[in-house]
Write an enzyme that holds these catalytic residues in place. Structure first.
Site, PDB file in Angstrom:
ATOM      1  N   GLU A   1      40.956  39.831  53.277  1.00  0.00           N
ATOM      2  CA  GLU A   1      40.278  38.895  52.377  1.00  0.00           C
ATOM      3  C   GLU A   1      39.260  39.569  51.435  1.00  0.00           C
ATOM      4  O   GLU A   1      39.284  39.338  50.226  1.00  0.00           O
ATOM      5  CB  GLU A   1      39.565  37.842  53.251  1.00  0.00           C
ATOM      6  CG  GLU A   1      38.975  36.681  52.495  1.00  0.00           C
ATOM      7  CD  GLU A   1      39.988  35.593  52.188  1.00  0.00           C
ATOM      8  OE1 GLU A   1      41.187  35.779  52.469  1.00  0.00           O
ATOM      9  OE2 GLU A   1      39.576  34.569  51.636  1.00  0.00           O
TER      10      GLU A   1
ATOM     11  N   HIS B   1      38.046  39.095  36.740  1.00  0.00           N
ATOM     12  CA  HIS B   1      37.176  38.063  36.162  1.00  0.00           C
ATOM     13  C   HIS B   1      35.987  38.676  35.420  1.00  0.00           C
ATOM     14  O   HIS B   1      35.468  38.074  34.488  1.00  0.00           O
ATOM     15  CB  HIS B   1      36.724  37.088  37.245  1.00  0.00           C
ATOM     16  CG  HIS B   1      37.818  36.167  37.691  1.00  0.00           C
ATOM     17  ND1 HIS B   1      37.614  34.823  37.948  1.00  0.00           N
ATOM     18  CD2 HIS B   1      39.136  36.387  37.918  1.00  0.00           C
ATOM     19  CE1 HIS B   1      38.765  34.272  38.313  1.00  0.00           C
ATOM     20  NE2 HIS B   1      39.701  35.201  38.320  1.00  0.00           N
ATOM     21  N   ASP B   2      35.556  39.865  35.813  1.00  0.00           N
ATOM     22  CA  ASP B   2      34.503  40.543  35.048  1.00  0.00           C
ATOM     23  C   ASP B   2      35.083  41.057  33.726  1.00  0.00           C
ATOM     24  O   ASP B   2      34.532  40.822  32.653  1.00  0.00           O
ATOM     25  CB  ASP B   2      33.917  41.715  35.866  1.00  0.00           C
ATOM     26  CG  ASP B   2      32.645  42.280  35.239  1.00  0.00           C
ATOM     27  OD1 ASP B   2      31.855  41.499  34.657  1.00  0.00           O
ATOM     28  OD2 ASP B   2      32.438  43.507  35.316  1.00  0.00           O
TER      29      ASP B   2
ATOM     30  N   ASP C   1      31.656  44.843  32.398  1.00  0.00           N
ATOM     31  CA  ASP C   1      30.272  45.327  32.269  1.00  0.00           C
ATOM     32  C   ASP C   1      29.394  44.965  33.460  1.00  0.00           C
ATOM     33  O   ASP C   1      28.177  45.174  33.413  1.00  0.00           O
ATOM     34  CB  ASP C   1      29.646  44.776  30.969  1.00  0.00           C
ATOM     35  CG  ASP C   1      29.609  43.256  30.959  1.00  0.00           C
ATOM     36  OD1 ASP C   1      30.035  42.628  31.956  1.00  0.00           O
ATOM     37  OD2 ASP C   1      29.153  42.684  29.941  1.00  0.00           O
TER      38      ASP C   1
ATOM     39  N   SER D   1      28.585  42.032  34.467  1.00  0.00           N
ATOM     40  CA  SER D   1      27.728  40.849  34.233  1.00  0.00           C
ATOM     41  C   SER D   1      27.748  39.898  35.433  1.00  0.00           C
ATOM     42  O   SER D   1      26.760  39.219  35.701  1.00  0.00           O
ATOM     43  CB  SER D   1      28.178  40.117  32.964  1.00  0.00           C
ATOM     44  OG  SER D   1      29.549  39.786  33.038  1.00  0.00           O
TER      45      SER D   1
ATOM     46  N   HIS E   1      48.836  39.498  42.446  1.00  0.00           N
ATOM     47  CA  HIS E   1      49.081  38.295  43.259  1.00  0.00           C
ATOM     48  C   HIS E   1      50.014  38.561  44.444  1.00  0.00           C
ATOM     49  O   HIS E   1      50.285  37.659  45.221  1.00  0.00           O
ATOM     50  CB  HIS E   1      49.589  37.147  42.378  1.00  0.00           C
ATOM     51  CG  HIS E   1      48.496  36.475  41.592  1.00  0.00           C
ATOM     52  ND1 HIS E   1      48.697  35.384  40.781  1.00  0.00           N
ATOM     53  CD2 HIS E   1      47.157  36.751  41.512  1.00  0.00           C
ATOM     54  CE1 HIS E   1      47.543  35.015  40.231  1.00  0.00           C
ATOM     55  NE2 HIS E   1      46.599  35.838  40.648  1.00  0.00           N
ATOM     56  N   THR E   2      50.483  39.792  44.604  1.00  0.00           N
ATOM     57  CA  THR E   2      51.211  40.167  45.813  1.00  0.00           C
ATOM     58  C   THR E   2      50.258  40.338  47.005  1.00  0.00           C
ATOM     59  O   THR E   2      50.685  40.352  48.160  1.00  0.00           O
ATOM     60  CB  THR E   2      52.046  41.455  45.619  1.00  0.00           C
ATOM     61  OG1 THR E   2      52.818  41.687  46.784  1.00  0.00           O
ATOM     62  CG2 THR E   2      51.198  42.687  45.359  1.00  0.00           C
TER      63      THR E   2
ATOM     64  N   ASP F   1      41.845  29.925  48.122  1.00  0.00           N
ATOM     65  CA  ASP F   1      40.972  29.094  48.968  1.00  0.00           C
ATOM     66  C   ASP F   1      40.573  27.795  48.275  1.00  0.00           C
ATOM     67  O   ASP F   1      40.078  26.882  48.921  1.00  0.00           O
ATOM     68  CB  ASP F   1      39.678  29.862  49.295  1.00  0.00           C
ATOM     69  CG  ASP F   1      39.941  31.050  50.202  1.00  0.00           C
ATOM     70  OD1 ASP F   1      40.826  30.950  51.073  1.00  0.00           O
ATOM     71  OD2 ASP F   1      39.261  32.083  50.032  1.00  0.00           O
TER      72      ASP F   1
ATOM     73  N   THR G   1      50.540  43.219  51.935  1.00  0.00           N
ATOM     74  CA  THR G   1      51.405  44.329  51.522  1.00  0.00           C
ATOM     75  C   THR G   1      51.627  44.274  50.014  1.00  0.00           C
ATOM     76  O   THR G   1      51.962  43.222  49.467  1.00  0.00           O
ATOM     77  CB  THR G   1      52.774  44.254  52.240  1.00  0.00           C
ATOM     78  OG1 THR G   1      52.545  44.095  53.633  1.00  0.00           O
ATOM     79  CG2 THR G   1      53.583  45.511  51.990  1.00  0.00           C
TER      80      THR G   1
HETATM   81  C1  HEM Z   1      47.224  34.201  34.207  1.00  0.00           C
HETATM   82  C2  HEM Z   1      46.273  34.825  34.813  1.00  0.00           C
HETATM   83  C3  HEM Z   1      45.741  34.449  36.177  1.00  0.00           C
HETATM   84  C4  HEM Z   1      45.516  33.225  36.728  1.00  0.00           C
HETATM   85  C5  HEM Z   1      45.725  31.863  36.087  1.00  0.00           C
HETATM   86  C6  HEM Z   1      45.037  33.454  38.072  1.00  0.00           C
HETATM   87  C7  HEM Z   1      44.663  32.466  38.943  1.00  0.00           C
HETATM   88  C8  HEM Z   1      44.280  32.662  40.252  1.00  0.00           C
HETATM   89  C9  HEM Z   1      43.895  31.631  41.175  1.00  0.00           C
HETATM   90  C10 HEM Z   1      43.820  30.145  40.838  1.00  0.00           C
HETATM   91  C11 HEM Z   1      43.605  32.208  42.345  1.00  0.00           C
HETATM   92  C12 HEM Z   1      43.161  31.529  43.642  1.00  0.00           C
HETATM   93  C13 HEM Z   1      41.658  31.518  43.752  1.00  0.00           C
HETATM   94  C14 HEM Z   1      41.248  30.694  44.962  1.00  0.00           C
HETATM   95  O1  HEM Z   1      41.558  29.504  44.990  1.00  0.00           O
HETATM   96  O2  HEM Z   1      40.657  31.258  45.908  1.00  0.00           O
HETATM   97  C15 HEM Z   1      43.821  33.625  42.201  1.00  0.00           C
HETATM   98  C16 HEM Z   1      43.639  34.549  43.181  1.00  0.00           C
HETATM   99  C17 HEM Z   1      43.688  35.903  42.982  1.00  0.00           C
HETATM  100  N1  HEM Z   1      43.888  36.535  41.776  1.00  0.00           N
HETATM  101 FE1  HEM Z   1      44.532  35.680  40.080  1.00  0.00          FE
HETATM  102  N2  HEM Z   1      44.993  34.794  38.302  1.00  0.00           N
HETATM  103  C18 HEM Z   1      45.396  35.441  37.185  1.00  0.00           C
HETATM  104  C19 HEM Z   1      45.453  36.811  36.999  1.00  0.00           C
HETATM  105  C20 HEM Z   1      44.978  37.724  37.899  1.00  0.00           C
HETATM  106  C21 HEM Z   1      44.792  39.125  37.602  1.00  0.00           C
HETATM  107  C22 HEM Z   1      45.074  39.764  36.264  1.00  0.00           C
HETATM  108  C23 HEM Z   1      44.307  39.702  38.741  1.00  0.00           C
HETATM  109  C24 HEM Z   1      43.922  41.137  39.007  1.00  0.00           C
HETATM  110  C25 HEM Z   1      44.195  42.141  38.241  1.00  0.00           C
HETATM  111  C26 HEM Z   1      44.226  38.658  39.738  1.00  0.00           C
HETATM  112  C27 HEM Z   1      43.873  38.858  41.048  1.00  0.00           C
HETATM  113  C28 HEM Z   1      43.801  37.873  41.992  1.00  0.00           C
HETATM  114  C29 HEM Z   1      43.590  38.128  43.404  1.00  0.00           C
HETATM  115  C30 HEM Z   1      43.504  39.488  44.073  1.00  0.00           C
HETATM  116  C31 HEM Z   1      43.492  36.883  44.018  1.00  0.00           C
HETATM  117  C32 HEM Z   1      43.299  36.598  45.505  1.00  0.00           C
HETATM  118  C33 HEM Z   1      41.867  36.445  45.904  1.00  0.00           C
HETATM  119  C34 HEM Z   1      41.781  36.171  47.397  1.00  0.00           C
HETATM  120  O3  HEM Z   1      42.762  36.347  48.122  1.00  0.00           O
HETATM  121  O4  HEM Z   1      40.692  35.796  47.847  1.00  0.00           O
HETATM  122  N3  HEM Z   1      44.626  37.489  39.186  1.00  0.00           N
HETATM  123  N4  HEM Z   1      44.217  33.885  40.907  1.00  0.00           N
HETATM  124 CA   LIG Z   2      52.901  40.894  49.098  1.00  0.00          CA
END
Ligand code: HEM
Ligand SMILES: [Ca+2]
Length: 376
Positions: free
Chosen positions: A60, A71-72, A89, A91, A200-201, A206, A223
């Site tokens: 996690e 997000h930064d 940066d 922020s 997203h792999t 949450d 993984t």
């Molecule tokens: C179209 C662009 C994107 C959208 C709409 C999006 C949206 C989301 C949403 C809604 C979540 C779930 C947050 C929660 O409910 O806890 C999430 C999780 C996550 N996103 Fe994205 N995301 C995008 C792109 C990215 C990018 C570019 C990265 C990293 C380079 C990223 C990395 C992650 C990671 C690692 C999680 C998991 C966080 C966790 O397991 O606590 N995402 N994303």
């Molecule tokens: Ca995976």
């Protein structure tokens, strides 16, 4: 008179500054050869983050810091101008009561609160907030089997102001809106976006369905494999928790059993997997783990320096820990699924894959390494 006595000192100072690039290579106390001695300061940080915060796992806290790096970085806008945000940066860490409160950043305060003590500890006085976040993400993702060793450039100046609201993509955004946002942030293309979404792999939501804790985006959230690209193309059959949350669509593996939460599918991932501008690049990731990792690595190099000039930064990639090795397991259809469930949106041939053999739908373990219990 006064001037002539100061001049040699000024000249000396200038020559010292100019001499810095020449004395480039340095050896850190652990023997690592780096391009500049400032890189050495990140070695104890990597160790501290790995052991204390990430607990040596792609769990996690590692996932959350990876999300924070995005997000930064993405909070910047060419159309709105410099006052809208400075990109990567720091922020988020410097103004923890501003950006983390925006709706699109729901949950991000966990990672901000996780990294803030490292910044405040006094143990790493040379490390800026922006560097802390991007380096933290490189360390985090390296704990996920299959992930590449990310590039890391140091020297992001600290943010002087927080970013404005409205710059973080949300899962209910259309593909048009998402493409426009990445373009406006840093001229990132549709291929860059899909390459960044490799993250997203190793991800679980949450807050999309507030009734669920850690709903995974693929069946292997610990993984760094290509299952995410395969599973997002399977026909949706249900919801892991409550239906019809904003930004969520039905998933192919919704089975929730106790803490083992079923797969959650973001509307944005569903649409990007099927849109004719992104579908073929999306499909080309499936069962191509090394290709996927190298595309992610290249796209992360762009994302990590948004708001900065590459030439102003110091290459400290040598201090990024070597990632844990890949499992080298081919992509497979989860049990009960097959090619018949694929909603193919790209005309190229679909990779030939086997199906996991089990009598019922795959249950996705809540804890890494099949531990029975876990803190996250
Ligand atoms: C179209 C662009 C994107 C959208 C709409 C999006 C949206 C989301 C949403 C809604 C979540 C779930 C947050 C929660 O409910 O806890 C999430 C999780 C996550 N996103 Fe994205 N995301 C995008 C792109 C990215 C990018 C570019 C990265 C990293 C380079 C990223 C990395 C992650 C990671 C690692 C999680 C998991 C966080 C966790 O397991 O606590 N995402 N994303
Ligand atoms: Ca995976």
């Amino acid at each position: 008179m006064a001037f002539s006595s100061i001049l040699p000192i000024v000249a000396l100072a200038i020559s010292t500054v100019k001499a810095a690039p020449a004395s480039q290579n340095a050896v850190c106390s652990d023997g690592t050869v780096v391009s500049n001695s400032v890189c050495c300061d990140f070695i104890p940080l990597a160790q501290d983050l790995t052991e204390t915060l990430f607990e040596n796992q792609c769990g996690e806290t590692a996932h959350e810091v990876l999300r924070l790096s995005f997000h930064d970085a993405i909070a910047i806008s060419q159309s709105l101008g410099p006052a809208a945000g400075g990109g990567a940066d720091g922020s988020m860490l410097i103004f923890p009561n501003v950006e983390p409160n925006f709706a699109a950043n729901l949950g991000i305060s966990d990672s901000v609160n996780d990294l803030a003590p490292f910044l405040a500890s006094g143990k790493f006085p040379t490390i800026t907030a922006g560097d802390m976040i991007q380096f933290g993400a490189a360390v985090a993702v390296g704990l996920c089997p299959g992930a590449p060793q990310l590039e890391f450039l140091a020297g992001r100046p600290n943010a002087t102001a927080p970013a404005v609201d409205g710059l973080i993509p949300e899962p209910q955004n259309t593909v048009d809106e998402i493409l426009a946002r990445f373009q406006d942030a840093a001229n990132l293309t549709s291929e860059d976006i899909v390459s960044l979404l490799v993250s997203h792999t190793v991800a679980r939501a949450d807050h999309v369905d507030p009734t669920l804790d850690a709903a995974p985006f693929d069946s292997t959230p610990f993984t760094f494999d290509t299952q995410f690209f395969l599973e997002t193309l399977l026909t949706g059959v249900g919801f892991p928790g409550t239906p019809n949350n904003t930004g969520e669509v039905s998933s192919p593996l919704p089975l929730t059993v106790g803490d083992n939460v079923g797969e959650l599918r973001l509307q944005s991932d569903f649409e990007l997997a099927r849109d004719n501008r992104t579908a073929c690049f999306w499909q080309s990731m499936i069962n191509e783990e090394a290709l996927m990792a190298s595309r992610f690595q290249a796209a992360m190099s762009k994302m990590a320096i948004i708001g900065h000039n590459r030439a102003d930064l110091i290459d400290c990639s040598a201090v990024v820990p070597t990632p844990v090795p890949a499992l080298n397991k081919p992509a497979t259809f989860p049990a009960t699924k097959s090619f018949a469930d694929v909603q193919q949106a790209c005309p190229s041939p679909f990779p030939s894959l086997t199906s996991d053999r089990a009598p019922r739908e795959t249950e996705i373990p809540h804890c890494p390494d099949n531990e029975a219990t876990c803190t996250s």
